[in-house]
Write a protein that holds these residues in place. Structure first.
Motif, PDB file in Angstrom:
ATOM      1  N   GLU A  53      -0.370  12.204  30.325  1.00  0.00           N
ATOM      2  CA  GLU A  53       0.604  13.157  29.783  1.00  0.00           C
ATOM      3  C   GLU A  53      -0.086  14.258  28.985  1.00  0.00           C
ATOM      4  N   GLU A  54      -1.226  13.911  28.389  1.00  0.00           N
ATOM      5  CA  GLU A  54      -1.983  14.900  27.626  1.00  0.00           C
ATOM      6  C   GLU A  54      -2.933  15.708  28.505  1.00  0.00           C
ATOM      7  N   GLY A  55      -2.924  15.425  29.804  1.00  0.00           N
ATOM      8  CA  GLY A  55      -3.774  16.161  30.731  1.00  0.00           C
ATOM      9  C   GLY A  55      -5.185  15.635  30.832  1.00  0.00           C
ATOM     10  N   GLY A  56      -5.422  14.446  30.318  1.00  0.00           N
ATOM     11  CA  GLY A  56      -6.756  13.856  30.367  1.00  0.00           C
ATOM     12  C   GLY A  56      -6.975  13.047  31.634  1.00  0.00           C
ATOM     13  N   THR A  57      -8.194  12.553  31.770  1.00  0.00           N
ATOM     14  CA  THR A  57      -8.563  11.715  32.914  1.00  0.00           C
ATOM     15  C   THR A  57      -8.817  10.295  32.427  1.00  0.00           C
ATOM     16  N   ALA A  58      -8.079   9.366  32.993  1.00  0.00           N
ATOM     17  CA  ALA A  58      -8.227   7.964  32.591  1.00  0.00           C
ATOM     18  C   ALA A  58      -9.423   7.349  33.311  1.00  0.00           C
ATOM     19  N   VAL A  59     -10.315   6.761  32.537  1.00  0.00           N
ATOM     20  CA  VAL A  59     -11.516   6.122  33.089  1.00  0.00           C
ATOM     21  C   VAL A  59     -11.515   4.658  32.682  1.00  0.00           C
ATOM     22  N   ILE A  60     -11.613   3.796  33.680  1.00  0.00           N
ATOM     23  CA  ILE A  60     -11.634   2.353  33.432  1.00  0.00           C
ATOM     24  C   ILE A  60     -12.991   1.812  33.858  1.00  0.00           C
ATOM     25  N   GLU A  61     -13.641   1.095  32.959  1.00  0.00           N
ATOM     26  CA  GLU A  61     -14.962   0.519  33.233  1.00  0.00           C
ATOM     27  C   GLU A  61     -14.934  -0.981  32.966  1.00  0.00           C
ATOM     28  N   LYS A  62     -15.721  -1.682  33.749  1.00  0.00           N
ATOM     29  CA  LYS A  62     -15.859  -3.130  33.561  1.00  0.00           C
ATOM     30  C   LYS A  62     -17.338  -3.467  33.704  1.00  0.00           C
ATOM     31  N   THR A  63     -17.947  -3.930  32.620  1.00  0.00           N
ATOM     32  CA  THR A  63     -19.394  -4.166  32.618  1.00  0.00           C
ATOM     33  C   THR A  63     -19.781  -5.507  33.219  1.00  0.00           C
ATOM     34  N   SER A  64     -18.905  -6.487  33.124  1.00  0.00           N
ATOM     35  CA  SER A  64     -19.219  -7.801  33.679  1.00  0.00           C
ATOM     36  C   SER A  64     -17.938  -8.504  34.083  1.00  0.00           C
ATOM     37  N   LEU A  65     -18.125  -9.644  34.748  1.00  0.00           N
ATOM     38  CA  LEU A  65     -16.976 -10.376  35.272  1.00  0.00           C
ATOM     39  C   LEU A  65     -16.076 -10.898  34.161  1.00  0.00           C
ATOM     40  N   TRP A  66     -16.660 -11.254  33.012  1.00  0.00           N
ATOM     41  CA  TRP A  66     -15.899 -11.890  31.943  1.00  0.00           C
ATOM     42  C   TRP A  66     -15.539 -10.928  30.824  1.00  0.00           C
ATOM     43  N   SER A  67     -16.093  -9.723  30.856  1.00  0.00           N
ATOM     44  CA  SER A  67     -15.835  -8.776  29.778  1.00  0.00           C
ATOM     45  C   SER A  67     -14.475  -8.115  29.960  1.00  0.00           C
ATOM     46  N   LEU A  68     -13.938  -7.583  28.857  1.00  0.00           N
ATOM     47  CA  LEU A  68     -12.674  -6.874  28.906  1.00  0.00           C
ATOM     48  C   LEU A  68     -12.871  -5.493  29.523  1.00  0.00           C
ATOM     49  N   ILE A  69     -11.819  -5.005  30.146  1.00  0.00           N
ATOM     50  CA  ILE A  69     -11.873  -3.669  30.738  1.00  0.00           C
ATOM     51  C   ILE A  69     -11.916  -2.629  29.620  1.00  0.00           C
ATOM     52  N   LYS A  70     -12.816  -1.675  29.772  1.00  0.00           N
ATOM     53  CA  LYS A  70     -12.962  -0.614  28.777  1.00  0.00           C
ATOM     54  C   LYS A  70     -12.237   0.630  29.272  1.00  0.00           C
ATOM     55  N   PHE A  71     -11.308   1.118  28.457  1.00  0.00           N
ATOM     56  CA  PHE A  71     -10.523   2.293  28.832  1.00  0.00           C
ATOM     57  C   PHE A  71     -10.915   3.474  27.952  1.00  0.00           C
ATOM     58  N   THR A  72     -11.166   4.603  28.597  1.00  0.00           N
ATOM     59  CA  THR A  72     -11.448   5.839  27.868  1.00  0.00           C
ATOM     60  C   THR A  72     -10.662   6.978  28.501  1.00  0.00           C
ATOM     61  N   CYS A  73     -10.295   7.919  27.674  1.00  0.00           N
ATOM     62  CA  CYS A  73      -9.548   9.095  28.138  1.00  0.00           C
ATOM     63  C   CYS A  73     -10.440  10.315  27.972  1.00  0.00           C
ATOM     64  N   LYS A  74     -10.739  10.977  29.088  1.00  0.00           N
ATOM     65  CA  LYS A  74     -11.629  12.144  29.046  1.00  0.00           C
ATOM     66  C   LYS A  74     -10.878  13.397  29.458  1.00  0.00           C
TER      67      LYS A  74
END
Length: 250
Positions: free
Chosen positions: A229-250
């Motif tokens: 809604e703010e016009g950003g780009t949602a980026v989802i990263e996952k570093t490992s199988l057991w780690s939590l998904i990391k969300f960043t807005c760029k």
């Protein structure tokens, strides 16, 4: 006789398992990175791309590999020396029907080996069901590998503690009595209490982690919607199988 490599073999195996722990841990972490975040292996500086040597798993992998190679060199030297000095009691790198640490030179030593094997059997009879229970819990696979290596460490430690007193002259052959039964009963109760306590900790941590993952997964769609809604780009990263998904807005 105490310098016989066959007696020291459990200690060498314990050292090998300890050195194998950081190597397997780093290997698993690197595989996770390759699958889920391959870009982490590279650093981009303008138009130049270089390999990222600052990843802890890579550093740990190379250090543990060097240590393991050094261990193999030392063991191979000791192994060759033993076979030269004891041609009738040669050891082999690969043998399936009887491990080298099982000694049967005479009847007394056969009995000691039987007692050691009995204790190892009791260890596996208790450890394998626990490992199966542990694998039901959604933990990282590194935990399972470490648990298996720890069982192997305890197996060799039990065997060495049974064989070594025989060559030290402190081994006692005796029949099982009520006092021994009572001692085993006390030890068994302590082991059961320890296993119960450990299992409760694992269960609590597992449910806590699952709750954290559920809450995290529920919050991500809201964050993504606000980001778009703010016009950003949602980026989802996952570093490992057991780690939590990391969300960043760029």
């Amino acid at each position: 006789m105490k310098n016989d490599l066959r007696i020291q073999l459990p200690l060498w195996t314990i050292a090998f398992c300890i050195l194998l722990m950081p190597l397997t841990f780093s290997t698993v972490q690197l595989i996770d990175l390759m699958i889920h975040n391959f870009d982490a292996f590279f650093v981009v500086n303008g138009s130049e791309t270089s390999f990222n040597w600052n990843i802890m798993s890579i550093q740990l992998f190379f250090v543990s590999t060097l240590l393991l190679i050094s261990f193999y060199i030392a063991f191979y030297y000791r192994y060759r020396k033993h076979n030269r000095e004891n041609p009738r009691e040669r050891l082999y790198f690969f043998i399936f029907y009887k491990p080298g640490e099982i000694l049967e030179d005479d009847e007394m030593l056969q009995q000691v080996s039987k007692n050691a094997t009995k204790k190892v059997y009791i260890l596996f009879a208790n450890a394998l069901p626990l490992l199966a229970l542990l694998m039901v819990i959604p933990l990282h696979r590194s935990v399972f590998i470490m648990a298996i290596l720890l069982v192997i460490v305890f197996q060799n430690l039990l065997f060495y503690k049974e064989i070594n007193p025989y060559y030290s002259g402190n081994y006692k052959f005796g029949n099982k009595n009520k006092k021994t039964d009572l001692e085993f009963s006390k030890v068994n109760k302590r082991v059961i209490k320890g296993i119960t306590f450990f299992s409760l900790i694992i269960i609590v941590l597992s449910f806590g982690r699952l709750a954290q993952m559920h809450y995290h997964s529920q919050s991500i769609p809201t964050q993504m919607e606000a980001c778009m809604e703010e016009g950003g780009t949602a980026v989802i990263e996952k570093t490992s199988l057991w780690s939590l998904i990391k969300f960043t807005c760029k």
